[in-house]
Design a protein around this motif. Structure first.
Motif, mmCIF file in Angstrom:
data_model
loop_
_atom_site.group_PDB
_atom_site.id
_atom_site.type_symbol
_atom_site.label_atom_id
_atom_site.label_comp_id
_atom_site.label_asym_id
_atom_site.label_seq_id
_atom_site.Cartn_x
_atom_site.Cartn_y
_atom_site.Cartn_z
ATOM 1 N N TRP A 45 -26.416 -24.210 -18.382
ATOM 2 C CA TRP A 45 -26.583 -25.611 -18.749
ATOM 3 C C TRP A 45 -25.468 -26.434 -18.117
ATOM 4 N N VAL A 46 -25.725 -27.714 -17.975
ATOM 5 C CA VAL A 46 -24.721 -28.634 -17.453
ATOM 6 C C VAL A 46 -24.703 -29.878 -18.331
ATOM 7 N N THR A 47 -23.649 -30.650 -18.188
ATOM 8 C CA THR A 47 -23.552 -31.914 -18.913
ATOM 9 C C THR A 47 -22.752 -32.886 -18.063
ATOM 10 N N GLU A 48 -22.504 -34.055 -18.592
ATOM 11 C CA GLU A 48 -21.687 -35.038 -17.894
ATOM 12 C C GLU A 48 -21.076 -35.983 -18.917
ATOM 13 N N ALA A 49 -19.920 -36.483 -18.576
ATOM 14 C CA ALA A 49 -19.222 -37.471 -19.404
ATOM 15 C C ALA A 49 -18.353 -38.304 -18.473
ATOM 16 N N ALA A 50 -18.222 -39.566 -18.774
ATOM 17 C CA ALA A 50 -17.461 -40.477 -17.918
ATOM 18 C C ALA A 50 -16.036 -39.972 -17.715
ATOM 19 N N GLY A 51 -15.649 -39.818 -16.443
ATOM 20 C CA GLY A 51 -14.297 -39.406 -16.119
ATOM 21 C C GLY A 51 -14.087 -37.908 -16.068
ATOM 22 N N TYR A 52 -15.110 -37.123 -16.400
ATOM 23 C CA TYR A 52 -14.978 -35.662 -16.429
ATOM 24 C C TYR A 52 -15.724 -35.025 -15.265
ATOM 25 N N ALA A 53 -15.161 -33.934 -14.754
ATOM 26 C CA ALA A 53 -15.781 -33.200 -13.655
ATOM 27 C C ALA A 53 -15.766 -31.716 -13.976
ATOM 28 N N LEU A 54 -16.798 -31.013 -13.518
ATOM 29 C CA LEU A 54 -16.888 -29.578 -13.760
ATOM 30 C C LEU A 54 -15.760 -28.838 -13.050
ATOM 31 N N ALA A 55 -15.091 -27.958 -13.770
ATOM 32 C CA ALA A 55 -14.105 -27.055 -13.175
ATOM 33 C C ALA A 55 -14.863 -25.782 -12.798
ATOM 34 N N ARG A 56 -15.216 -25.638 -11.530
ATOM 35 C CA ARG A 56 -16.098 -24.545 -11.109
ATOM 36 C C ARG A 56 -15.507 -23.176 -11.373
ATOM 37 N N GLN A 57 -14.170 -23.081 -11.342
ATOM 38 C CA GLN A 57 -13.562 -21.785 -11.593
ATOM 39 C C GLN A 57 -13.714 -21.351 -13.051
ATOM 40 N N SER A 58 -14.133 -22.269 -13.922
ATOM 41 C CA SER A 58 -14.308 -21.935 -15.336
ATOM 42 C C SER A 58 -15.676 -21.342 -15.636
ATOM 43 N N VAL A 59 -16.598 -21.436 -14.696
ATOM 44 C CA VAL A 59 -17.972 -20.969 -14.927
ATOM 45 C C VAL A 59 -17.990 -19.452 -15.085
ATOM 46 N N GLY A 60 -18.650 -18.969 -16.136
ATOM 47 C CA GLY A 60 -18.713 -17.529 -16.322
ATOM 48 C C GLY A 60 -19.588 -17.120 -17.486
#
Length: 229
Positions: free
Chosen positions: A73-88
């Motif tokens: 799943w993914v989401t979004e919030a103003a000012g936030y970006a996915l930290a790809r290294q956290s995916v697991g």
């Protein structure tokens, strides 16, 4: 009294100058309304993207990281970006990721499959050992909102999954947390391509074999020379 009239030969020059000035003003006004590159909403960027990678490729990339694509799943919030290294992987076949903000804010997204999925926090009135007691547990639309003195989260159920968005109360306010929880959705092909590690790339999710751990005992590191392998 002498009448001052412009020579007919000057009129075309004056008209040309006026037209040039009007075009310059129009151009300047138009520049103020143009969108900056990359500033369009995420949904518009996704819809205008090219074809998503082949589904078989996405499944293979997910399997290489021990992930289930339906649980990503993914989401979004103003000012936030996915930290790809956290995916697991979370648990057996769940999914976890983090979103960070420049001011230190951290949103954590988790997707877990449970035999009897329950997002309702009313059953957590008596915390288990090591868990912090809840100070808030209430229904908020399709979600349950729960909070301890230091952390809070929104959770909901869908298709046997519990989807939770959480954060520290001092870093993430409730409005931002609610917005991210409502925006959470199962990743489509384009989003999977952005979230999953690339094919053949190191994911960092596989356990690393250490040579300084003894084969028996409590697993304390062996610091003797040559033990690191």
């Amino acid at each position: 009294m002498t009448s001052h009239t412009r020579s007919p030969r000057l009129r075309p020059l004056l008209l040309a100058a006026a037209l040039a000035l009007a075009l310059a003003l129009a151009a300047a006004t138009g520049c103020g309304t143009a969108s900056a590159p990359g500033s369009e909403p995420a949904a518009e960027r996704s819809s205008s993207a090219g074809p998503a990678p082949d589904r078989a490729e996405l499944e293979a990339r997910a399997a290489a990281t021990q992930l289930v694509t339906d649980h990503v799943w993914v989401t979004e919030a103003a000012g936030y970006a996915l930290a790809r290294q956290s995916v697991g992987v979370l648990g057996d076949d769940g999914f976890g990721s983090s979103y960070t903000a420049p001011d230190g804010g951290l949103l954590q997204l988790s997707v877990e499959r449970r035999p009897h999925a329950v997002a309702d926090c009313t059953g957590a009135a008596v915390p288990a050992d090591g868990e912090k007691p809840l100070v808030t547990c209430e229904r908020d639309g399709e979600h349950w909102y729960r909070a301890t003195e230091s952390d809070h989260a929104y959770a909901r159920e869908q298709d046997g999954l519990v989807i939770t968005v959480s954060g520290a109360r001092e870093k993430v306010d409730r409005a931002t947390l609610r917005s991210a929880a409502r925006a959470a959705h199962r990743a489509d092909g384009h989003e999977l391509d952005r979230v999953l590690p690339p094919a053949g790339g190191g994911s960092g999710q596989q356990p690393v074999e250490r040579g300084d751990l003894p084969p028996v005992g409590d697993g304390a590191p062996d610091n003797e020379v040559g033990a690191s392998g």
